[in-house]
Motif scaffolding. Structure first.
Motif, mmCIF file in Angstrom:
data_model
loop_
_atom_site.group_PDB
_atom_site.id
_atom_site.type_symbol
_atom_site.label_atom_id
_atom_site.label_comp_id
_atom_site.label_asym_id
_atom_site.label_seq_id
_atom_site.Cartn_x
_atom_site.Cartn_y
_atom_site.Cartn_z
ATOM 1 N N GLY A 83 0.839 -1.201 0.000
ATOM 2 C CA GLY A 83 0.000 0.000 0.000
ATOM 3 C C GLY A 83 0.872 1.249 0.000
ATOM 4 O O GLY A 83 2.091 1.175 0.193
ATOM 5 N N GLU B 141 -11.393 9.139 -0.268
ATOM 6 C CA GLU B 141 -10.704 8.543 -1.420
ATOM 7 C C GLU B 141 -11.742 7.966 -2.376
ATOM 8 O O GLU B 141 -12.559 7.139 -1.990
ATOM 9 C CB GLU B 141 -9.742 7.461 -0.917
ATOM 10 N N ASN C 243 -6.756 15.203 -5.014
ATOM 11 C CA ASN C 243 -5.395 14.899 -4.594
ATOM 12 C C ASN C 243 -4.546 14.557 -5.826
ATOM 13 O O ASN C 243 -4.881 13.665 -6.583
ATOM 14 C CB ASN C 243 -5.505 13.702 -3.620
ATOM 15 N N GLU D 146 -3.966 7.298 1.807
ATOM 16 C CA GLU D 146 -5.181 8.060 1.534
ATOM 17 C C GLU D 146 -6.264 7.756 2.566
ATOM 18 O O GLU D 146 -6.730 8.657 3.256
ATOM 19 C CB GLU D 146 -5.690 7.753 0.112
HETATM 20 N N1 GDD Z 1 5.420 0.937 -3.259
HETATM 21 C C1 GDD Z 1 4.138 0.814 -3.485
HETATM 22 N N2 GDD Z 1 3.453 -0.183 -2.879
HETATM 23 N N3 GDD Z 1 3.539 1.696 -4.304
HETATM 24 C C2 GDD Z 1 2.220 1.551 -4.512
HETATM 25 C C3 GDD Z 1 1.451 0.533 -3.921
HETATM 26 C C4 GDD Z 1 2.121 -0.396 -3.064
HETATM 27 O O1 GDD Z 1 1.539 -1.322 -2.510
HETATM 28 N N4 GDD Z 1 0.175 0.676 -4.333
HETATM 29 C C5 GDD Z 1 0.156 1.731 -5.152
HETATM 30 N N5 GDD Z 1 1.390 2.260 -5.270
HETATM 31 C C6 GDD Z 1 1.806 3.414 -6.068
HETATM 32 C C7 GDD Z 1 1.336 3.349 -7.521
HETATM 33 O O2 GDD Z 1 2.329 2.852 -8.380
HETATM 34 C C8 GDD Z 1 1.086 4.811 -7.791
HETATM 35 O O3 GDD Z 1 2.271 5.482 -8.134
HETATM 36 C C9 GDD Z 1 0.615 5.368 -6.447
HETATM 37 O O4 GDD Z 1 1.154 4.502 -5.475
HETATM 38 C C10 GDD Z 1 -0.903 5.441 -6.272
HETATM 39 O O5 GDD Z 1 -1.480 4.346 -6.867
HETATM 40 P P1 GDD Z 1 -2.935 3.756 -6.584
HETATM 41 O O6 GDD Z 1 -2.978 3.166 -5.228
HETATM 42 O O7 GDD Z 1 -3.245 2.908 -7.770
HETATM 43 O O8 GDD Z 1 -3.905 4.987 -6.536
HETATM 44 P P2 GDD Z 1 -4.504 5.855 -7.727
HETATM 45 O O9 GDD Z 1 -3.413 6.233 -8.653
HETATM 46 O O10 GDD Z 1 -5.714 5.237 -8.277
HETATM 47 O O11 GDD Z 1 -4.949 7.148 -6.888
HETATM 48 C C11 GDD Z 1 -3.981 7.877 -6.179
HETATM 49 O O12 GDD Z 1 -3.475 8.909 -6.981
HETATM 50 C C12 GDD Z 1 -4.448 9.879 -7.383
HETATM 51 C C13 GDD Z 1 -3.713 10.916 -8.202
HETATM 52 O O13 GDD Z 1 -3.157 10.347 -9.331
HETATM 53 C C14 GDD Z 1 -4.640 8.434 -4.923
HETATM 54 O O14 GDD Z 1 -3.627 9.012 -4.132
HETATM 55 C C15 GDD Z 1 -5.692 9.463 -5.266
HETATM 56 O O15 GDD Z 1 -6.164 10.076 -4.096
HETATM 57 C C16 GDD Z 1 -5.119 10.528 -6.178
HETATM 58 O O16 GDD Z 1 -6.153 11.424 -6.566
#
Ligand code: GDD
Ligand code: GTP
Length: 424
Positions: free
Chosen positions: A90, A170, A181, A225
């Motif tokens: 995460g 979120e 965000n 988040e």
């Molecule tokens: N190291 C690591 N480990 N990175 C992770 C993990 C994990 O388990 N899970 C996700 N990430 C990284 C992804 O590669 C990406 O760069 C970032 O963390 C967020 O990814 P997601 O969890 O897929 O969220 P999202 O992109 O759908 O949404 C996030 O970003 C949006 C903006 O682009 C959230 O922060 C939203 O609130 C935000 O609006």
């Protein structure tokens, strides 16, 4: 002293980016001629007193990643480390797991950047805002044009004068706010006490749930988040939002990569004009922003642009026309072919007099802050929605055919024209 953490995820994520992510981890996919996170590293390395960049993800470290990081260290003269999670922990779990490494040397500020965003990285502005507002934690925020679009992001309700975050949800199911965000944060190391609290809470709930019936997630999984912003920091007076009015976009799909390519090329006008190709009497004809890798060979009679990136070792033949597209390393486009709104993957070949075309799904240019719509691959009739054409790596497209709004998987040898198809 400052440090930057870049969250790059792992091989189980980013399915919308396939087939392009089959050959390369998505964070290394080139946008505007450089790997996606090259842009993050460059921006972070320019912040005064930045001591180290730590990349956290669950990819196996391989040659490609190590080579990239070595080059980045040398180019930007900054310490860069990759820390691998044993499983996806995460957005907050990895940081917590590696907190000792992050805190070594006692940084007083930490940037945390999502890998799959493309923007101007107003990092110094965030530091200035943090000082002036005496905020402990800062989220970079931007606006979306419509209520519907906001539901795909983290949504922020703030106090309009102080910019304190009052409420954070979120990806809400119903409308919360048009301030979203951007996935770019500035924290003091105090953040670890909040992540620690979430960690302990997880542990406690696990001990009451010995048969693991309520949770399939490893107990170390912590989401910045939901577990930190929404549950602990919103309304505490410690979390602030800094608004940017500059360009910002996510990179989740091939269409989004084409869109990001256009914006990074535009940013080069200001930051790296030397990276942009210029028209000269000897040719080729260059229209607006175009990046041509120095090792590429482009025939003088070709016309490129606007918004075109030509990768390393690419060959572009006579009379070729390319617009709003990327041709990746090692590919060949033979004479008189036309490529529009397309990504041509690595080491592919497009024959002569062939047309490869996609359909842009750009945001409404008349609406400020409009974002790319996240469309499903298929419409309700089960047909492929028109989008950017994506040619996987090592694909052969013959001469004199048309490939329209299609996705071609790697290693295919096409023998005819295709329209609105996934070619498996
Ligand atoms: N190291 C690591 N480990 N990175 C992770 C993990 C994990 O388990 N899970 C996700 N990430 C990284 C992804 O590669 C990406 O760069 C970032 O963390 C967020 O990814 P997601 O969890 O897929 O969220 P999202 O992109 O759908 O949404 C996030 O970003 C949006 C903006 O682009 C959230 O922060 C939203 O609130 C935000 O609006
Ligand atoms: P989807 O909804 O499946 O697109 O997931 P997501 O958008 O939540 O994933 P996100 O874009 O946040 O995660 C992207 C991460 O997964 C990136 O760091 C990618 O590098 C990685 N990734 C995704 N798919 C693949 C793949 O097929 N191969 C490799 N090597 N990496 C991948």
């Amino acid at each position: 002293m400052l440090k930057t953490i870049i969250l790059i995820g792992g091989p189980s994520k980013g399915t919308r980016f396939r087939p392009l992510s089959l050959d390369i981890p998505k964070p290394l996919f080139p946008v505007a001629g450089f790997p996606m996170i090259h842009h993050h590293i460059e921006a972070a390395s320019k912040v005064p007193d930045m001591k180290e960049i730590i990349i956290i993800g669950s990819y196996q470290p391989n040659d490609q990643l190590s080579r990239f990081l070595n080059t980045m260290q040398q180019d930007f003269k900054i310490l860069i480390r990759y820390l691998q999670e044993y499983t996806a922990l995460g957005t907050g779990g990895g940081m917590y797991h590696f907190r000792d490494q992050i805190n070594s040397g006692n940084p007083n500020l930490l940037f945390v950047l999502n890998a799959d965003v493309c923007c101007d990285f107003p990092l110094q502005e965030m530091i200035d805002f943090q000082r002036e507002s005496s905020a402990e934690f800062v989220i970079l925020g931007t606006e979306v044009a419509t209520r519907q679009q906001s539901l795909n992001y983290g949504c922020i309700a703030e106090d309009k004068t102080s910019h304190q975050v009052k409420h954070y949800v979120e990806k809400p199911e119903t409308f919360v706010s048009t301030t979203i965000n951007c996935g770019i944060y500035l924290f003091t190391p105090e953040i670890f006490s909040y992540i620690g609290e979430a960690f302990n809470k997880n542990q406690e709930s696990m001990s009451f749930d010995l048969d693991n019936s309520t949770s399939q997630m490893p107990q170390e999984v912590i989401r910045l988040e939901q577990d930190i912003f929404a549950q602990q920091l919103a309304g505490s007076g410690k979390l602030y939002v800094y608004h940017t009015t500059k360009f910002w976009s996510q990179i989740k799909s091939a269409g989004a990569a084409i869109y990001a390519n256009r914006h990074y090329l535009n940013i080069y006008r200001r930051t790296h004009p030397e990276r942009l190709a210029k028209s000269s009497p000897e040719g080729p004809i260059v229209i607006d922003n175009v990046f041509i890798h120095p090792t590429a060979s482009v025939h003088p009679s070709a016309t490129l642009g606007p918004n075109v990136t030509i990768g390393k070792g690419v060959t572009i033949g006579a009379g070729v026309r390319i617009r709003e597209s990327m041709v990746l390393e090692g590919s060949i486009v033979q004479d008189h072919s036309c490529i529009l709104y397309t990504i041509v993957g690595w080491n592919s070949m497009v024959g002569q007099w062939t047309r490869v075309e996609g359909t842009p799904n750009d945001p409404n240019p008349n609406k400020p802050f409009a974002k790319l719509d996240i469309t499903d691959l298929f419409n309700t009739d089960g047909r492929l929605n028109p989008s950017i054409t994506v040619i996987g790596s090592n694909v052969q497209i013959p001469s004199e055919v048309i490939v329209l709004n299609s996705i071609v998987l790697p290693h295919k040898e096409l023998n005819r024209s295709y329209k609105n198809q996934i070619i498996l």
